[in-house]
Design an enzyme around this catalytic site. Structure first.
Site, PDB file in Angstrom:
ATOM      1  N   ASP A 104       0.872  -1.167   0.000  1.00  0.00           N
ATOM      2  CA  ASP A 104       0.000   0.000   0.000  1.00  0.00           C
ATOM      3  C   ASP A 104       0.918   1.228   0.000  1.00  0.00           C
ATOM      4  O   ASP A 104       2.122   1.127   0.274  1.00  0.00           O
ATOM      5  CB  ASP A 104      -0.929   0.006   1.214  1.00  0.00           C
ATOM      6  CG  ASP A 104      -2.113   0.952   0.995  1.00  0.00           C
ATOM      7  OD1 ASP A 104      -2.054   1.797   0.066  1.00  0.00           O
ATOM      8  OD2 ASP A 104      -3.094   0.875   1.749  1.00  0.00           O
TER       9      ASP A 104
HETATM   10  C1  BGC Z   1      -4.874   3.405   0.122  1.00  0.00           C
HETATM   11  C2  BGC Z   1      -4.932   2.499  -1.072  1.00  0.00           C
HETATM   12  C3  BGC Z   1      -4.750   3.310  -2.318  1.00  0.00           C
HETATM   13  C4  BGC Z   1      -3.421   4.024  -2.241  1.00  0.00           C
HETATM   14  C5  BGC Z   1      -3.120   4.910  -3.439  1.00  0.00           C
HETATM   15  C6  BGC Z   1      -3.627   4.270   0.123  1.00  0.00           C
HETATM   16  O1  BGC Z   1      -3.716   5.258   1.086  1.00  0.00           O
HETATM   17  O2  BGC Z   1      -4.927   2.648   1.304  1.00  0.00           O
HETATM   18  O3  BGC Z   1      -6.147   1.807  -1.108  1.00  0.00           O
HETATM   19  O4  BGC Z   1      -4.826   2.500  -3.449  1.00  0.00           O
HETATM   20  O5  BGC Z   1      -3.426   4.879  -1.104  1.00  0.00           O
HETATM   21  O6  BGC Z   1      -3.927   6.034  -3.416  1.00  0.00           O
END
Ligand code: BGC
Length: 836
Positions: free
Chosen positions: A226
């Site tokens: 993530d």
């Molecule tokens: C989220 C993800 C997301 C990523 C990119 C993170 O904060 O948990 O689900 O895809 O950011 O924006």
């Protein structure tokens, strides 16, 4: 990987530094290219209900699809498949080839900030919907990214919370949907979660990544972290985390990885394995044939509009319909007066955070009703309740230091007085932390002259990611000396800020000065992705608006109309990634509950249309005639709601989660969001084990819930008859006759639950094992066959570490919801053990 470009041969030509460079993003959304060696880059894009493209807030517009909770409520995987296909085309229109979705976490607790972007409280329903969505996305050559792997059911302290969960619950509830999707749809990418699972960060978790995902499930796709969720160098690489996102790297600088290699903490084979996965992924995406990353485009397709409207209206759930008040057909409404209250003029299309989309448009309920029936019905509107979470930024009546509209923005190296950048005309009293990527570790001062438009009090709020001050005419009215106590919450919509009041005189000018600094470095604390970012939000509201009595006006309208429809819900700032909901009651401070109660007392035909991704308290339920749960329906929000309320679409949605009456009766109550230790480290114990959702409520009296899992009314009625279950080569087939008994076409999700007769109290009474949506013409009867595998009701035995079905009598029931069984059959089943 078979066929096409030989990625192994390409890997062999790369230097070790080049291989290492492939293991982290180049920037926030893209991977690293090595053009000299023919290695292309690929671009990713959020998210689960729309492909947003590179910019977070105000990028090009995109199609905004219904949130996953709404898609799940259709109980129709075929629809998820079609939405997946459309999302893939959207992804391409943003130059990306990898979509960061679907989100497959479990709705463990009603306050979960991201429940709305997850499908359900039930592992089987989640798995089935995700399988279809992944298949749809990947049928167009775009990669799905199932996320967040795993046990990521809350937002509070999401970067550091340690989820303690038994292996049984992990396997049966949290891993199971991933397992189903991995085995049946083969997503090309998996995103690890931010949290720790049983003491080990998910990105560095060899048990999860190596043993389960790649080992037991035999999956060979790309594992990415993530965003900012990589937590180690060697451990994550060894565990199997292929790609650190976003870039540039925080953990995989060539010199750091080389040192680990030299020290023997890592082997070159690990680097080769990880880099080969990155190359294979690029190959799957077709990047070697065409390495261009296309310009982002905004394409508002007619077919997307139609699909969004269809999917949303099929996901909306009719929960109450006393005296058949609904549907509000044109004939019924002719010449009548209808009050549209609350959020009627706002299209609550999506939740907040990375699942939010700058939608092409948002149809509000007011737009739809006015457009379709405005000539024959007299509609009126009143907001009725204050709902705003953050006071709005200052955008008007401000002049910068050159006399133009806006603020003057000055950027400084910390502690210096000479700005390195001065920009005039900055539009609002905010520095967006998500846009401050390019200016890490700097300070910003925003300055403007504000001309007051009103004499009297003005409410102000100020909150910063790091230390921040707000001064008016050189008098400090707000000072934050420490870092924000929840940086992630700050980024996605704001932490509750204390309001202060200043007295203004109309026509007088005031100098506003906002100063914000990057978060203070605290020894031993890793701020992760927030390190060096700056962000501040100053909000304001004049007393005439802030203190206005909105309720009286709404009640007056409701009294003067034949029907009152109150639109309640959560705006994105109330239900968002980055923070869990503050309360089970609709925000803010009970204002929406007070509105519904007052309207119901004033008008006997009151209908509530609730737009949240979660169950909420409904203290007014007994007093209203009709209730509809819309979730977040996407850009066609108003149209889909109109379709259901007027009967153009006969409601056929079913709840993907239980609507409990009280928070106290929910399974995770008392264990959400967890306990802090003396170092503010949060640990959450999933003490309810496998008793999540209806598996828990099945053991409580029915009156503890407002509406059970799987529940949903229709404007017609259905009966079930001739239910039988027969053994088949793959398990069982359940068969039932479904009859639509009234003179209106409609649909129902037929649900099959299985439970062992006389189960020990350590096992759930029953689990969902099959469902099928059937739509029928008036008075039609359909014979429905539903295959059931034994695996779908097997349990994980922690002692032998095997999936088992214990021998004994099993009750197979056909139901309209988890609490409305209609017919059942008992079958004796021999004990059985399944391989991992
Ligand atoms: C989220 C993800 C997301 C990523 C990119 C993170 O904060 O948990 O689900 O895809 O950011 O924006």
């Amino acid at each position: 990987m078979e066929g096409g470009v030989d990625t192994k041969a390409i890997l062999d030509k790369l230097t070790i530094e080049e291989k290492i460079s492939l293991l982290a993003g180049a920037n926030i959304w893209e991977s690293v290219a090595i053009p000299a060696k023919g290695v292309p880059a690929f671009k990713t894009s959020d998210g689960p209900n729309g492909a947003r493209g590179a910019k977070f807030g105000d990028g090009l517009t995109s199609a905004c699809f219904p949130a996953a909770c709404c898609i799940a409520a259709t109980f129709e995987p075929e629809l998820a498949l079609r939405v997946g296909r459309a999302l893939a085309n959207e992804t391409k229109s943003k130059g990306a080839r990898c979509l960061l979705g679907p989100t497959m976490c479990i709705q463990r607790h009603p306050l979960g900030g991201r429940n709305f972007e997850s499908f359900s409280e039930d592992a089987f329903l989640t798995g089935k919907m995700a399988i279809a969505m992944v298949k749809g996305i990947q049928s167009q050559g775009v990669s799905a990214t199932v996320k967040h792997f795993v046990a990521n059911e809350q937002e509070t302290c999401r970067l550091t919370v340690d989820t303690i969960v038994s292996e049984r619950a992990l396997r049966e509830i949290y891993l199971r949907p991933f397992e189903m999707a991995i085995k049946e749809a083969n997503p090309w990418a998996v995103m690890t979660s931010y949290n720790l699972v049983n003491g080990e960060h998910a990105d560095s978790n060899a048990l999860l990544l190596k043993q389960v995902l790649r080992g037991e499930w035999g999956w060979d796709g790309l594992v990415m972290s993530d965003w900012g969720g990589t937590n180690s160098t060697a451990a994550a690489l060894i565990a199997g985390l292929d790609l650190e996102m976003p870039g540039p790297t925080r953990w995989r600088q060539p010199e750091v990885v080389m040192e680990a290699l030299e020290l023997g903490a890592l082997s070159e084979q690990v680097i080769n394995d990880r880099a080969l996965h990155v190359l294979d992924f690029a190959k799957r995406l077709g990047c070697f044939e065409d390495s261009t990353i296309a310009e982002e485009k905004s394409i508002d397709r007619a077919e997307d509009r139609a699909l969004i409207r269809e999917a949303a209206s099929k996901g909306i759930v009719l929960l109450k319909n006393k005296d058949n008040t609904l549907p509000l057909t044109k004939e019924k409404l002719l010449g009548k007066k209808v009050a549209l209250l609350g959020y009627a003029k706002m299209g609550l299309a999506h939740g907040g955070g990375s699942a939010s989309v700058n939608a092409h448009y948002r149809v509000t309920p007011w737009d739809a009703f006015q457009r379709e029936l405005g000539d024959v019905v007299e509609f009126s509107f009143a907001k009725g309740a204050h709902t705003m979470r953050n006071l709005p930024p200052i955008t008007e009546n401000i002049t910068d230091n050159q006399g133009g509209s806006g603020f003057t923005w000055r950027l400084y190296h910390p502690g210096t007085t000479e700005p390195v950048q001065v920009v005039h005309g900055h539009k609002l009293s905010e520095v967006d932390a998500l846009d401050s990527q390019h200016i890490p570790n700097m300070e910003v001062i925003l300055e403007a002259t504000y001309t007051a438009t009103e004499t009297g009090p003005c409410y102000l709020t100020c909150s910063g990611l790091g230390p921040s001050t707000l001064a008016i005419d050189d008098r400090i009215v707000f000072e934050q000396t420490e870092n924000c106590n929840d940086g992630m919450a700050f980024i996605f919509g704001g932490v509750p800020a204390v309001e202060s009041v200043v007295e203004l005189i109309a026509g007088q000018q005031y100098r506003i000065r906002i100063h914000t600094k990057p978060p203070v470095k605290i020894p031993g604390v890793d701020l992760g992705i927030l390190e060096g970012k700056i962000g501040v939000r100053v909000g304001h509201m004049l007393a005439s608006e802030h203190d206005k009595d909105l309720l009286t006006e709404a009640v007056k309208l409701a009294k003067a109309t034949d029907t009152a429809i109150v639109f309640t819900g959560h705006e994105p700032s109330w239900e968002t990634e980055g923070q869990d909901q503050l309360s089970f009651h609709l925000p803010k401070d009970g204002s929406q509950d007070r509105l519904v109660c007052a309207i119901a007392a004033a008008n006997p035909n009151t209908i509530v249309v609730n737009s949240t991704g979660v169950p909420v308290a409904m203290p007014w339920l007994e007093d209203i005639k009709g209730l509809v749960q819309t979730w977040y329906p996407g850009q066609e929000a108003g149209n889909s709601i109109f379709d259901v309320l007027t009967g153009t679409q006969n409601p056929e949605g079913h709840l993907p989660c239980t609507f409990s009456k009280r928070l106290e009766d929910c399974p995770a109550f008392g264990n959400f969001p967890g306990e802090y230790d003396e170092n503010r480290q949060l640990t959450v114990e999933y003490s309810e084990g496998v008793f999540v959702g209806y598996r828990h409520f099945d053991r409580l009296p029915r009156d503890k819930i407002n509406f059970p899992f799987g529940f949903g009314l229709s404007y017609t009625e259905f009966t079930f008859s001739d239910f039988s279950v027969k053994e088949s080569s793959k398990g069982f087939v359940a068969t039932v006759n479904v009859t639509n008994t009234l003179s209106r076409a409609g649909g129902i999700a037929v649900q099959i639950y299985v439970g062992k007769v006389g189960n020990p109290s350590t096992d759930p009474i029953k689990t969902l094992v099959a469902f099928k949506k059937v739509t029928m013409q008036p008075n039609e009867m359909v014979r429905v066959d539903m295959p059931i595998t034994k695996q779908s009701f097997s349990g994980f035995d922690e002692e032998t570490r095997r999936w088992i079905v214990r021998g004994g009598d099993y009750k197979f029931g056909v139901s309209k919801s988890a609490a409305d069984p209609v017919l059942d059959q008992i079958i004796y089943i021999e004990p059985q053990i399944f391989a991992l």
